[in-house]
Scaffold this motif. Sequence first.
Motif, PDB file in Angstrom:
ATOM      1  N   THR A   1      -7.060 112.825 -36.194  1.00  8.77           N
ATOM      2  CA  THR A   1      -7.539 111.305 -36.099  1.00  8.77           C
ATOM      3  C   THR A   1      -6.738 110.731 -34.897  1.00  8.77           C
ATOM      4  OG1 THR A   1      -7.930 111.445 -38.508  1.00  8.77           O
ATOM      5  CG2 THR A   1      -7.774 109.193 -37.441  1.00  8.77           C
ATOM      6  N   GLY A   2      -7.507 110.152 -34.120  1.00  7.51           N
ATOM      7  CA  GLY A   2      -6.823 109.111 -32.957  1.00  7.51           C
ATOM      8  C   GLY A   2      -5.632 108.432 -33.312  1.00  7.51           C
ATOM      9  N   GLY A   3      -4.576 108.458 -32.975  1.00  6.35           N
ATOM     10  CA  GLY A   3      -3.270 107.540 -33.399  1.00  6.35           C
ATOM     11  C   GLY A   3      -2.603 108.201 -34.459  1.00  6.35           C
ATOM     12  N   GLU A   4      -3.115 109.108 -35.151  1.00  5.11           N
ATOM     13  CA  GLU A   4      -2.262 109.905 -35.980  1.00  5.11           C
ATOM     14  C   GLU A   4      -0.935 110.587 -35.814  1.00  5.11           C
ATOM     15  OE1 GLU A   4      -4.525 113.023 -37.900  1.00  5.11           O
ATOM     16  OE2 GLU A   4      -3.231 113.546 -39.725  1.00  5.11           O
ATOM     17  N   VAL A   5      -0.074 110.081 -36.924  1.00  2.00           N
ATOM     18  CA  VAL A   5       1.283 110.360 -36.621  1.00  2.00           C
ATOM     19  C   VAL A   5       1.682 111.225 -37.983  1.00  2.00           C
ATOM     20  CG1 VAL A   5       3.856 109.715 -36.543  1.00  2.00           C
ATOM     21  CG2 VAL A   5       1.821 108.476 -35.293  1.00  2.00           C
ATOM     22  N   LYS A   6       2.271 112.373 -37.565  1.00  2.00           N
ATOM     23  CA  LYS A   6       2.667 113.280 -38.781  1.00  2.00           C
ATOM     24  C   LYS A   6       4.128 113.771 -38.362  1.00  2.00           C
ATOM     25  CE  LYS A   6      -1.431 115.541 -40.632  1.00  2.00           C
ATOM     26  NZ  LYS A   6      -2.015 116.837 -41.106  1.00  2.00           N
ATOM     27  N   LYS A   7       4.863 113.914 -39.915  1.00  3.71           N
ATOM     28  CA  LYS A   7       6.341 114.253 -39.529  1.00  3.71           C
ATOM     29  C   LYS A   7       6.693 115.552 -40.558  1.00  3.71           C
ATOM     30  CE  LYS A   7       8.127 109.622 -38.479  1.00  3.71           C
ATOM     31  NZ  LYS A   7       9.277 108.781 -38.785  1.00  3.71           N
ATOM     32  N   LEU A   8       7.418 116.350 -39.841  1.00  2.00           N
ATOM     33  CA  LEU A   8       7.681 117.576 -40.487  1.00  2.00           C
ATOM     34  C   LEU A   8       9.386 117.609 -40.263  1.00  2.00           C
ATOM     35  CD1 LEU A   8       6.453 120.300 -41.633  1.00  2.00           C
ATOM     36  CD2 LEU A   8       6.607 121.280 -39.413  1.00  2.00           C
ATOM     37  N   LYS A   9       9.918 117.154 -41.309  1.00  2.00           N
ATOM     38  CA  LYS A   9      11.537 116.983 -41.236  1.00  2.00           C
ATOM     39  C   LYS A   9      11.928 116.128 -39.837  1.00  2.00           C
ATOM     40  CE  LYS A   9      12.239 121.234 -43.928  1.00  2.00           C
ATOM     41  NZ  LYS A   9      12.669 122.428 -43.980  1.00  2.00           N
ATOM     42  N   ARG A  10      12.503 116.837 -38.973  1.00  2.00           N
ATOM     43  CA  ARG A  10      12.849 116.286 -37.740  1.00  2.00           C
ATOM     44  C   ARG A  10      11.930 116.253 -36.810  1.00  2.00           C
ATOM     45  NH1 ARG A  10      15.976 119.294 -35.338  1.00  2.00           N
ATOM     46  NH2 ARG A  10      15.699 120.801 -36.851  1.00  2.00           N
ATOM     47  N   LEU A  11      10.812 116.778 -36.935  1.00  2.00           N
ATOM     48  CA  LEU A  11       9.701 116.678 -35.835  1.00  2.00           C
ATOM     49  C   LEU A  11       8.597 115.796 -36.280  1.00  2.00           C
ATOM     50  CD1 LEU A  11      11.138 119.951 -35.818  1.00  2.00           C
ATOM     51  CD2 LEU A  11       8.650 120.557 -35.028  1.00  2.00           C
ATOM     52  N   THR A  12       8.140 115.097 -35.001  1.00  2.00           N
ATOM     53  CA  THR A  12       7.185 113.918 -35.114  1.00  2.00           C
ATOM     54  C   THR A  12       6.057 114.244 -34.157  1.00  2.00           C
ATOM     55  OG1 THR A  12       8.770 112.414 -35.903  1.00  2.00           O
ATOM     56  CG2 THR A  12       6.838 111.566 -35.173  1.00  2.00           C
ATOM     57  N   PHE A  13       4.779 114.391 -34.751  1.00  2.00           N
ATOM     58  CA  PHE A  13       3.775 114.616 -33.844  1.00  2.00           C
ATOM     59  C   PHE A  13       2.729 113.577 -33.984  1.00  2.00           C
ATOM     60  CE2 PHE A  13       4.595 119.293 -34.240  1.00  2.00           C
ATOM     61  CZ  PHE A  13       5.509 119.423 -35.330  1.00  2.00           C
ATOM     62  N   GLN A  14       2.466 113.312 -32.588  1.00  2.00           N
ATOM     63  CA  GLN A  14       1.422 112.163 -32.436  1.00  2.00           C
ATOM     64  C   GLN A  14       0.113 112.452 -31.652  1.00  2.00           C
ATOM     65  OE1 GLN A  14       3.352 108.678 -31.176  1.00  2.00           O
ATOM     66  NE2 GLN A  14       1.460 107.316 -31.303  1.00  2.00           N
ATOM     67  N   PHE A  15      -0.981 112.107 -32.093  1.00  2.00           N
ATOM     68  CA  PHE A  15      -2.157 112.334 -31.453  1.00  2.00           C
ATOM     69  C   PHE A  15      -2.499 111.134 -30.803  1.00  2.00           C
ATOM     70  CE2 PHE A  15      -5.626 114.822 -30.123  1.00  2.00           C
ATOM     71  CZ  PHE A  15      -6.740 115.036 -30.992  1.00  2.00           C
ATOM     72  N   GLY A  16      -3.089 111.118 -29.510  1.00  2.00           N
ATOM     73  CA  GLY A  16      -3.287 110.061 -28.758  1.00  2.00           C
ATOM     74  C   GLY A  16      -4.666 109.395 -29.532  1.00  2.00           C
TER      75      GLY A  16
END
Lengths: 114, 116
Positions: free
Chosen positions: B51-66
């Motif tokens: 999803t556009g704008g989605e943010v997911k976190k995996l412990k110390r890793l943060t992923f963002q979709f534009g």
Amino acid sequence: DVKVTQSSRYLVKRTGEKVFLECVQDMDHENMFWYRQDPGLGLRLIYFSYDVKMKEKGDIPEGYSVSREKKERFSLILESASTNQTSMYLCASSLIGGDAYEQYFGPGTRLTVT
Amino acid sequence: TQLLEQSPQFLSIQEGENLTVYCNSSSVFSSLQWYRQEPGEGPVLLVTVVTGGEVKKLKRLTFQFGDARKDSSLHITAAQPGDTGLYLCAGGVLMNYGGSQGNLIFGKGTKLSVKP
């Protein structure tokens, strides 16, 4: 857990030999893929298959062929190996349609052609 | 031709530092995935964003979709030597095979080295 296995981790072959790379997945995935990975070029798709007996060319199919006689097995064939086919070969599988095309990779086969 | 460009290509940092890796394209993707690959091994899936704008976190890793689903970032907080590896982004592309079939377009990767 999805498990994708490849027949060999390391292979050394001579120019002109016929080379078979085998890939087996145990999660009943419909889709299977073969890539090669080279420094500076990234992963490049060689062939893929969405079903048994089905195969489609990827971006760099020249010099390769594939076989998918059973759902769990996808074989890559180098008809006459050449030195420019020295590379890391990666097999992957994924479910049909869903899960946003997530692919699960095997450990790779490092092929050297001398 | 759809392309994914990753930056930086190489990153060498000290343990404890923060870092961000970028994945950019002029094309829209139906999903975006991040993989980590260790030397001599196959890539391992870390996360999928759809999803556009989605943010997911995996412990110390943060992923963002534009928002426009053309780009993504991976941020690592307090990097550790175990984070060392090749980070690959991959965009999902719908294929015309009569159903929702898709392939992946891969970036060339960011090689991260975290020194103790």
